[in-house]
Design an enzyme around this catalytic site. Structure first.
Site, PDB file in Angstrom:
ATOM      1  N   THR A  19       0.827  -1.216   0.000  1.00 57.36           N
ATOM      2  CA  THR A  19       0.000   0.000   0.000  1.00 57.36           C
ATOM      3  C   THR A  19       0.852   1.254   0.000  1.00 57.36           C
ATOM      4  O   THR A  19       0.460   2.285  -0.542  1.00 57.36           O
ATOM      5  CB  THR A  19      -0.926  -0.019   1.240  1.00 57.36           C
ATOM      6  OG1 THR A  19      -1.802  -1.122   1.111  1.00 57.36           O
ATOM      7  CG2 THR A  19      -1.740   1.249   1.372  1.00 57.36           C
ATOM      8  N   TYR A  32      -7.874   0.853  -3.844  1.00 55.87           N
ATOM      9  CA  TYR A  32      -6.642   1.263  -4.504  1.00 55.87           C
ATOM     10  C   TYR A  32      -5.898  -0.001  -4.925  1.00 55.87           C
ATOM     11  O   TYR A  32      -6.267  -1.103  -4.553  1.00 55.87           O
ATOM     12  CB  TYR A  32      -5.766   2.088  -3.542  1.00 55.87           C
ATOM     13  CG  TYR A  32      -5.394   1.314  -2.308  1.00 55.87           C
ATOM     14  CD1 TYR A  32      -6.219   1.308  -1.196  1.00 55.87           C
ATOM     15  CD2 TYR A  32      -4.227   0.549  -2.267  1.00 55.87           C
ATOM     16  CE1 TYR A  32      -5.901   0.562  -0.065  1.00 55.87           C
ATOM     17  CE2 TYR A  32      -3.907  -0.195  -1.148  1.00 55.87           C
ATOM     18  CZ  TYR A  32      -4.749  -0.184  -0.049  1.00 55.87           C
ATOM     19  OH  TYR A  32      -4.433  -0.927   1.053  1.00 55.87           O
ATOM     20  N   SER A  65       1.438  -7.527  -0.829  1.00 53.24           N
ATOM     21  CA  SER A  65       2.239  -8.490  -0.049  1.00 53.24           C
ATOM     22  C   SER A  65       1.569  -9.853   0.089  1.00 53.24           C
ATOM     23  O   SER A  65       2.227 -10.816   0.454  1.00 53.24           O
ATOM     24  CB  SER A  65       2.609  -7.918   1.318  1.00 53.24           C
ATOM     25  OG  SER A  65       1.510  -7.884   2.187  1.00 53.24           O
ATOM     26  N   THR A  98       1.480  -4.373   4.279  1.00 50.44           N
ATOM     27  CA  THR A  98       1.328  -4.686   5.712  1.00 50.44           C
ATOM     28  C   THR A  98       0.715  -6.055   5.970  1.00 50.44           C
ATOM     29  O   THR A  98       0.859  -6.594   7.062  1.00 50.44           O
ATOM     30  CB  THR A  98       0.445  -3.629   6.407  1.00 50.44           C
ATOM     31  OG1 THR A  98      -0.849  -3.638   5.800  1.00 50.44           O
ATOM     32  CG2 THR A  98       1.065  -2.254   6.326  1.00 50.44           C
ATOM     33  N   ASP A  99       0.038  -6.630   4.966  1.00 46.85           N
ATOM     34  CA  ASP A  99      -0.715  -7.868   5.244  1.00 46.85           C
ATOM     35  C   ASP A  99       0.181  -9.036   5.633  1.00 46.85           C
ATOM     36  O   ASP A  99      -0.191  -9.847   6.482  1.00 46.85           O
ATOM     37  CB  ASP A  99      -1.572  -8.252   4.020  1.00 46.85           C
ATOM     38  CG  ASP A  99      -2.780  -7.338   3.885  1.00 46.85           C
ATOM     39  OD1 ASP A  99      -3.103  -6.625   4.856  1.00 46.85           O
ATOM     40  OD2 ASP A  99      -3.403  -7.341   2.806  1.00 46.85           O
ATOM     41  N   LYS A 171       0.177  -7.858  12.871  1.00 43.95           N
ATOM     42  CA  LYS A 171      -0.855  -6.903  12.453  1.00 43.95           C
ATOM     43  C   LYS A 171      -2.097  -7.170  13.291  1.00 43.95           C
ATOM     44  O   LYS A 171      -2.561  -8.312  13.377  1.00 43.95           O
ATOM     45  CB  LYS A 171      -1.152  -7.059  10.951  1.00 43.95           C
ATOM     46  CG  LYS A 171      -2.027  -5.927  10.414  1.00 43.95           C
ATOM     47  CD  LYS A 171      -2.127  -5.956   8.881  1.00 43.95           C
ATOM     48  CE  LYS A 171      -2.966  -4.773   8.409  1.00 43.95           C
ATOM     49  NZ  LYS A 171      -3.140  -4.758   6.939  1.00 43.95           N
ATOM     50  N   GLU A 289       4.444 -26.941  29.431  1.00 43.41           N
ATOM     51  CA  GLU A 289       4.079 -26.767  30.841  1.00 43.41           C
ATOM     52  C   GLU A 289       2.579 -26.636  31.032  1.00 43.41           C
ATOM     53  O   GLU A 289       2.070 -26.871  32.110  1.00 43.41           O
ATOM     54  CB  GLU A 289       4.708 -25.479  31.391  1.00 43.41           C
ATOM     55  CG  GLU A 289       6.203 -25.514  31.476  1.00 43.41           C
ATOM     56  CD  GLU A 289       6.737 -24.090  31.605  1.00 43.41           C
ATOM     57  OE1 GLU A 289       6.223 -23.340  32.441  1.00 43.41           O
ATOM     58  OE2 GLU A 289       7.655 -23.761  30.833  1.00 43.41           O
TER      59      GLU A 289
HETATM   60  N1  ASP Z   1      -2.836  -5.536   0.709  1.00 42.43           N
HETATM   61  C1  ASP Z   1      -1.798  -4.593   1.042  1.00 42.43           C
HETATM   62  C2  ASP Z   1      -0.483  -5.335   1.031  1.00 42.43           C
HETATM   63  O1  ASP Z   1      -0.208  -6.058   1.938  1.00 42.43           O
HETATM   64  C3  ASP Z   1      -2.075  -3.995   2.354  1.00 42.43           C
HETATM   65  C4  ASP Z   1      -1.059  -3.012   2.845  1.00 42.43           C
HETATM   66  O2  ASP Z   1       0.033  -2.857   2.363  1.00 42.43           O
HETATM   67  O3  ASP Z   1      -1.418  -2.294   3.809  1.00 42.43           O
HETATM   68  O4  ASP Z   1       0.264  -5.193   0.083  1.00 42.43           O
END
Ligand code: ASP
Length: 330
Positions: A19, A32, A65, A98-99, A171, A289
């Site tokens: 992103t 997007y 990602s 971020t994924d 995340k 444990e």
């Molecule tokens: N779908 C996006 C990715 O992981 C989400 C992001 O980057 O926030 O590339």
């Protein structure tokens, strides 16, 4: 790589998409496409970077990602390892979606062989949003990568004013800009503008102390994740037994499951098929444990991180006790 000769540190920003490099309808944060802007343009879009480091960039990938593969991880680790040998290079920043950021971060934490800082960042809003978070995250990632305090700390993540470690980051929010946490382990510290404040560091083995080496491999043993839920059919485990080289149980509570699943897991382990017990719960430990069930336990690693460690462990050993040991030290 050619850098300007001055007192600033030399940092390479490696682009992979996400992103942070995404574009969409002007002003909007939804609908997007990830990975549309070249990393070179991301870097030149943050003018203040030139005051804190000499930055060059390299585009390795340009994808969402969720499309990153294990072969991409190996390529990225080997690229960083190769560049880290250049004494002119002081640190690395990887821009990433971020994924699956936490998965790439943990893989690099186990396979990168340098104490030079490696920092990953991304953004939750595309570059065309009204108030994109990418430029500031990139600025803070470079600030973290140039910091002396980041040396030898393992792979780090700079995101929304915080410092996270690759082992523990997850995340935890689908859309807020503060999308990551260490769950109940807190974070490693804060970043305020370009000032870095560390308060914690991981006690687990990583980077230059890691035994894992991907310089001569092109693919990893393929590991599945079997989700347990009330009334889950044991055929789910059989599917993974037939199609993968090991499985992580995303169990209930402390890696628990039904008696039918438990019996099958013990049979699989006895036949030499590795099963790691992890948990679908966000916080807490999974160790021997806390359960009478025998096996390999994920400690605090999530199922998605446990499968990475199991895959790397299998490049070294098939012995269940040795794999158990690996899960205790990494
Ligand atoms: N779908 C996006 C990715 O992981 C989400 C992001 O980057 O926030 O590339």
């Amino acid at each position: 790589m050619e850098f300007v000769k001055n007192e600033l540190k030399n940092i390479i920003v490696i682009g992979t998409g996400g992103t942070i490099a995404g574009t969409g309808e002007a002003g909007k944060t939804i609908s997007y496409q990830s990975g549309q802007i070249e990393v070179n343009d991301l870097v030149s879009g943050v003018d203040d970077l030139k005051d804190i480091a000499n930055v060059t960039s390299k585009e390795l990938l340009s994808v969402d990602s969720c499309d990153i593969t294990e072969e991409d991880w190996i390529h990225l680790a080997n690229y960083i390892n190769e560049m880290a040998e250049d004494e002119d290079i002081d640190g690395f920043v990887v821009t990433h979606g971020t994924d699956t950021l936490e998965e790439t971060a943990f893989f690099l934490n186990l396979t990168v062989k340098t104490s030079k800082p490696v920092v990953i960042t991304g953004s939750m809003r595309p570059s065309t949003a009204m108030s994109p978070d990418g430029p500031f995250n990139l600025f803070q990632a470079v600030a973290l990568a140039r910091s002396e305090e980041s040396i030898g700390k393992g792979v780090l993540v700079a995101f929304s004013d915080a410092i996270y470690g690759a082992r523990d980051i997850q995340k935890v929010n689908t859309y807020r800009t503060a999308a990551f946490s260490h769950r109940d382990l807190g974070s490693l510290g804060y970043i305020r503008d370009d000032e870095v404040y560390f308060y914690n560091s991981s006690t687990k083995r990583h980077t230059f102390n890691s035994e894992f080496d991907v310089s001569n491999i092109s693919e990893l043993p393929y590991i599945g994740i079997a989700p347990f839920f009330a009334s889950a059919d044991v055929k789910i485990l059989d599917y993974f037994h037939e199609n993968t080289q090991g499985v992580v149980l995303s169990g209930a509570g402390c890696g628990g499951c039904s008696s039918v699943w438990d019996k099958r897991i013990k049979e699989l382990m006895a036949s030499g098929f590795p099963v790691v017990r992890s948990s679908r719960i966000a916080n807490g430990l999974v160790t021997s444990e806390y359960t009478t069930q025998k096996g390999i336990f994920s400690n605090t690693l999530s199922p998605q991180k446990s499968r990475i460690l199991l895959a790397l462990a299998l490049t070294k050993t098939n012995d269940m006790d040795s794999i158990s040991h690996i899960f205790n030290v990494y």
